[in-house]
Design an enzyme around this catalytic site. Structure first.
Site, short mmCIF file in Angstrom:
data_model
loop_
_atom_site.label_atom_id
_atom_site.label_comp_id
_atom_site.label_asym_id
_atom_site.label_seq_id
_atom_site.Cartn_x
_atom_site.Cartn_y
_atom_site.Cartn_z
N GLU A 36 -32.25 4.96 12.99
CA GLU A 36 -31.77 6.08 12.13
C GLU A 36 -33.14 6.96 11.96
O GLU A 36 -33.13 8.30 12.14
CB GLU A 36 -30.98 5.96 11.03
CG GLU A 36 -29.60 5.20 11.21
CD GLU A 36 -30.01 3.78 10.78
OE1 GLU A 36 -29.21 3.04 10.19
OE2 GLU A 36 -30.94 2.99 11.13
N CYS A 67 -32.60 4.33 5.21
CA CYS A 67 -32.08 5.16 6.19
C CYS A 67 -31.13 6.26 5.77
O CYS A 67 -30.94 7.53 6.12
CB CYS A 67 -31.55 4.59 7.48
SG CYS A 67 -32.92 3.59 8.17
N CYS A 123 -29.45 1.23 5.69
CA CYS A 123 -30.05 0.62 4.54
C CYS A 123 -30.34 1.72 3.74
O CYS A 123 -30.07 3.07 4.23
CB CYS A 123 -31.41 -0.19 5.11
SG CYS A 123 -32.79 1.06 5.67
N HIS A 174 -36.86 2.02 12.15
CA HIS A 174 -35.37 1.63 12.13
C HIS A 174 -34.85 2.97 13.13
O HIS A 174 -35.25 3.99 13.27
CB HIS A 174 -34.55 1.99 10.86
CG HIS A 174 -34.89 0.74 9.94
ND1 HIS A 174 -34.02 0.48 8.81
CD2 HIS A 174 -35.86 0.09 10.04
CE1 HIS A 174 -34.43 -0.58 8.34
NE2 HIS A 174 -35.80 -0.84 8.82
#
Length: 176
Positions: free
Chosen positions: A79, A110, A107, A77
């Site tokens: 992040e 993250c 999420c 992801h």
């Protein structure tokens, strides 16, 4: 990860250095940079989420976009990639004094990484009602049971961030 110029690895944040002037304009500028990352992700067939990490002096220390499909990695992801890059660039895993600008509400994975990295603040664009873990489903960054908490600012360029995601998913649905 973006091929943008990386900051000097020898630089270290100074706890006595005053924070950059936190303002709505600065938030918009850095979210615009995160949106640029999200658009790069979309152009690569990735879910368009971008992240920019900024130190207390207002310098970008990392930027990234989703690469789950490219890397075949469920943890890739924006992040997560930005946090890893910032830790390498700064030579430390503690990202104290850092603000994360993310186009979509982080999420659980993250948000947890941002807690563990000890970022000071998370600024995000649009809410994620299906997996958002900063405000929508959970409040990981504000959970008093954890060893660190971060400040949250939501809704910065929310409509622009949502539009990038909507356009991407509409184009996927329209494919034969």
């Amino acid at each position: 990860m973006s091929t943008e110029e990386r900051p000097d690895r020898a630089w270290r944040p100074d706890a006595n250095e005053p924070p950059f002037a936190r303002s709505a304009d600065a938030d918009v500028d850095f979210m615009t940079a995160a949106l640029d990352e999200a658009r790069v992700a979309a152009s690569r067939g990735e879910v368009p989420v971008g992240c920019v990490l900024v130190d207390r002096a207002g310098r970008t220390v990392a930027r990234a976009h989703n690469l789950r499909e490219t890397l075949r990695d469920p943890t890739a992801h924006a992040e997560m990639l930005a946090v890893r890059s910032a830790a390498l660039n700064l030579g430390a895993w503690r990202l104290e004094g850092v603000t994360a600008y993310v186009t979509l509400e982080p999420c659980a994975m993250c948000a947890g990484a941002l807690v563990h990295a000890r970022v000071d603040r998370v600024v995000y664009g649009c809410d994620d009602p299906k997996s958002g873990a900063v405000r929508s489903l959970f409040s990981i960054g504000d959970d008093g049971r954890l060893n660190h908490r971060f400040e949250v600012t939501s809704g910065v360029l929310a409509s622009e961030c949502a539009a990038v995601l909507s356009t991407f998913f509409a184009s996927l649905r329209s494919r034969p």
